[in-house]
Scaffold this motif. Structure first.
Motif, short mmCIF file in Angstrom:
data_model
loop_
_atom_site.label_atom_id
_atom_site.label_comp_id
_atom_site.label_asym_id
_atom_site.label_seq_id
_atom_site.Cartn_x
_atom_site.Cartn_y
_atom_site.Cartn_z
N LEU A 7 23.33 21.06 5.95
CA LEU A 7 24.02 19.79 5.77
C LEU A 7 24.52 19.61 4.34
O LEU A 7 25.52 18.92 4.11
CB LEU A 7 23.10 18.63 6.16
N ARG A 8 23.86 20.22 3.38
CA ARG A 8 24.36 20.18 2.01
C ARG A 8 25.67 20.96 1.90
O ARG A 8 26.60 20.55 1.19
CB ARG A 8 23.31 20.72 1.04
N THR A 9 25.76 22.07 2.62
CA THR A 9 27.01 22.84 2.65
C THR A 9 28.12 22.02 3.27
O THR A 9 29.25 22.00 2.78
CB THR A 9 26.81 24.14 3.45
N PHE A 10 27.79 21.31 4.36
CA PHE A 10 28.80 20.48 5.03
C PHE A 10 29.30 19.38 4.10
O PHE A 10 30.48 19.02 4.11
CB PHE A 10 28.22 19.87 6.30
N TRP A 11 28.40 18.81 3.31
CA TRP A 11 28.78 17.72 2.40
C TRP A 11 29.83 18.19 1.40
O TRP A 11 30.75 17.46 1.06
CB TRP A 11 27.54 17.21 1.67
N GLU A 12 29.69 19.43 0.96
CA GLU A 12 30.63 19.97 -0.01
C GLU A 12 31.93 20.46 0.64
O GLU A 12 33.02 20.21 0.13
CB GLU A 12 29.97 21.13 -0.78
N ALA A 13 31.78 21.18 1.77
CA ALA A 13 32.95 21.83 2.37
C ALA A 13 33.69 20.95 3.36
O ALA A 13 34.88 21.17 3.62
CB ALA A 13 32.51 23.13 3.07
N ALA A 14 33.01 19.97 3.94
CA ALA A 14 33.62 19.13 4.97
C ALA A 14 33.29 17.67 4.70
O ALA A 14 32.55 17.03 5.45
CB ALA A 14 33.11 19.55 6.34
N PRO A 15 33.84 17.10 3.64
CA PRO A 15 33.44 15.76 3.19
C PRO A 15 33.79 14.63 4.16
O PRO A 15 33.21 13.54 4.07
CB PRO A 15 34.18 15.59 1.87
N HIS A 16 34.72 14.87 5.09
CA HIS A 16 35.14 13.80 6.00
C HIS A 16 34.53 13.95 7.41
O HIS A 16 34.69 13.06 8.24
CB HIS A 16 36.67 13.78 6.11
N MET A 17 33.83 15.04 7.64
CA MET A 17 33.19 15.22 8.93
C MET A 17 31.88 14.44 8.97
O MET A 17 31.27 14.17 7.93
CB MET A 17 32.92 16.71 9.21
N THR A 18 31.46 14.05 10.16
CA THR A 18 30.18 13.37 10.33
C THR A 18 29.30 14.18 11.28
O THR A 18 29.81 14.89 12.16
CB THR A 18 30.35 11.95 10.89
N PHE A 19 27.99 14.07 11.08
CA PHE A 19 27.04 14.86 11.84
C PHE A 19 25.95 13.95 12.39
O PHE A 19 25.30 13.22 11.63
CB PHE A 19 26.45 15.97 10.97
N GLU A 20 25.79 14.00 13.68
CA GLU A 20 24.76 13.21 14.35
C GLU A 20 23.63 14.14 14.76
O GLU A 20 23.80 14.98 15.64
CB GLU A 20 25.37 12.51 15.58
N ILE A 21 22.47 14.01 14.12
CA ILE A 21 21.34 14.90 14.34
C ILE A 21 20.28 14.18 15.16
O ILE A 21 19.84 13.08 14.79
CB ILE A 21 20.72 15.37 13.01
N SER A 22 19.87 14.77 16.27
CA SER A 22 18.83 14.19 17.12
C SER A 22 17.72 15.22 17.34
O SER A 22 17.98 16.43 17.35
CB SER A 22 19.42 13.78 18.49
N THR A 23 16.50 14.72 17.52
CA THR A 23 15.39 15.62 17.82
C THR A 23 15.37 15.94 19.31
O THR A 23 15.90 15.19 20.13
CB THR A 23 14.05 15.00 17.41
N LEU A 24 14.73 17.04 19.64
CA LEU A 24 14.70 17.52 21.01
C LEU A 24 13.96 16.56 21.93
O LEU A 24 12.99 15.92 21.53
CB LEU A 24 14.03 18.89 21.08
N THR A 25 14.41 16.51 23.17
CA THR A 25 13.69 15.83 24.24
C THR A 25 13.70 16.76 25.45
O THR A 25 14.34 17.82 25.43
CB THR A 25 14.35 14.49 24.63
N GLU A 26 13.02 16.36 26.50
CA GLU A 26 13.03 17.17 27.71
C GLU A 26 14.41 17.18 28.37
O GLU A 26 14.69 17.98 29.26
CB GLU A 26 11.98 16.68 28.72
N LYS A 27 15.33 16.32 27.91
CA LYS A 27 16.68 16.27 28.46
C LYS A 27 17.71 16.98 27.59
O LYS A 27 18.91 16.88 27.85
CB LYS A 27 17.11 14.80 28.66
N SER A 28 17.25 17.71 26.58
CA SER A 28 18.19 18.34 25.64
C SER A 28 19.12 19.33 26.33
O SER A 28 20.31 19.40 26.03
CB SER A 28 17.43 19.03 24.51
N ARG A 29 18.58 20.12 27.27
CA ARG A 29 19.43 21.07 27.97
C ARG A 29 20.47 20.35 28.82
O ARG A 29 21.62 20.78 28.91
CB ARG A 29 18.56 22.00 28.82
#
Length: 302
Positions: free
Chosen positions: A116-138
């Motif tokens: 995510l630090r790389t993304f901050w530098e290389a892709a400053p306008h992109m957004t990232f939604e990070i979620s933890t795994l659940t039994e429904k992840s697949r």
């Protein structure tokens, strides 16, 4: 636009109704008023000559025909989404894409934080939604609700491409003031001690170490069950309890809490983390770029 007399605009509403099984929630999902969604459902019922959704007690359930439409409707919308996001080139410096990633808190801590630090530098306008795994992840990957899924290889979503990212082993973690443990412990001592264990998801999915013990017919004394790996070390401090944890995370986090890393006395198979993306996003250049950056971060980790 109509195809075989079906208003294709209704497909998005139909998908929401099939997924949510509620007119109100479907309306919210597709940004319609509830009366507009109700009118849309009426038109769909007329087209298919089927109720689609019916009341059973206080709940609404799908009719057999509606059940048969769930996968093909979702599939066609995912194909359309892949078409609409296709571009001849991708520039991370100017892209405003949102990428959704699901991974364990262990992977988020040890891998994604660096990426995510790389993304901050290389892709400053992109957004990232990070979620933890659940039994429904697949299911979330299969339904296009996430762009990238990072999971152990045994938890891969079938039918979608994947790449191996990195491997790890398991060790035990104890508080440095633990008076019951020296440099090593036996299997019998391990099983007798009080453990801090991890289970995740509403269905309490077991971790690999717990699964291996259950398959062997063995049981450990779980005194605390935590919802994530990164919360586990803090719960060892000031106690004689023990925990089984990924070696990378254990070594990284132990100095912060005054913990000791010792060999695990039970034979656990190595962990292989993989990254997956939806089969229809093979040529989505934004997803490919993010995946490649995460892979580079994994290679640096190794």
């Amino acid at each position: 636009m109509r195809f075989n007399k079906l208003d294709l605009n209704q497909l998005v509403l139909l998908d929401a109704l099939l997924s949510e099984r509620s007119v109100a929630r479907a309306a919210e999902r597709v940004f319609l008023s509830q009366p507009a969604a109700s009118n849309g459902l009426a038109r769909l019922r007329d087209f298919f000559s089927d109720e689609i959704l019916v009341h059973v007690g206080r709940a609404m359930v799908l009719t057999p025909l509606a059940e048969s439409l769930v996968e093909p409707v979702k599939d066609v919308l995912l194909r359309i989404q892949a078409i609409t996001t296709a571009r001849p080139a991708f520039d991370p410096a100017t892209s405003n894409r949102k990428i959704r990633i699901e991974a364990s808190d262990y992977v988020i801590e040890m891998l994604l934080a660096d990426a995510l630090r790389t993304f901050w530098e290389a892709a400053p306008h992109m957004t990232f939604e990070i979620s933890t795994l659940t039994e429904k992840s697949r299911e979330n990957l299969d339904g296009g609700d996430v762009d990238l899924l990072i999971v152990p290889d045994f938890f891969n979503a079938p039918g979608h491409p994947s790449e191996e990212l990195f491997g790890d082993t398991f060790c035990c973690l104890v508080w440095e003031g633990n008076t019951a443990i020296k440099k090593r412990i036996s299997e019998s001592q391990y099983l007798e001690m009080g453990h801090v264990a991890v289970q995740w998801g509403l269905n309490k999915v077991h971790t690999m170490d717990e699964t291996v013990l259950l398959e062997r017919g063995q049981q450990r004394r779980r005194e605390i069950v935590a919802p994530s790996f990164t919360l586990l070390p803090r719960m060892l401090v000031g106690t004689n309890r023990i925990a089984t944890l990924h070696t990378r995370l254990a070594r990284f986090i132990s100095p912060f809490y005054g913990l000791r890393v010792i060999p695990c006395p039970i034979d656990l198979p190595p962990l292989n983390e993989t990254i997956q993306w939806h089969k229809y996003k093979q040529h989505d250049l934004a997803v490919v770029w993010v995946k490649n950056q995460i892979r580079a971060a994994a290679q640096a980790l190794t």
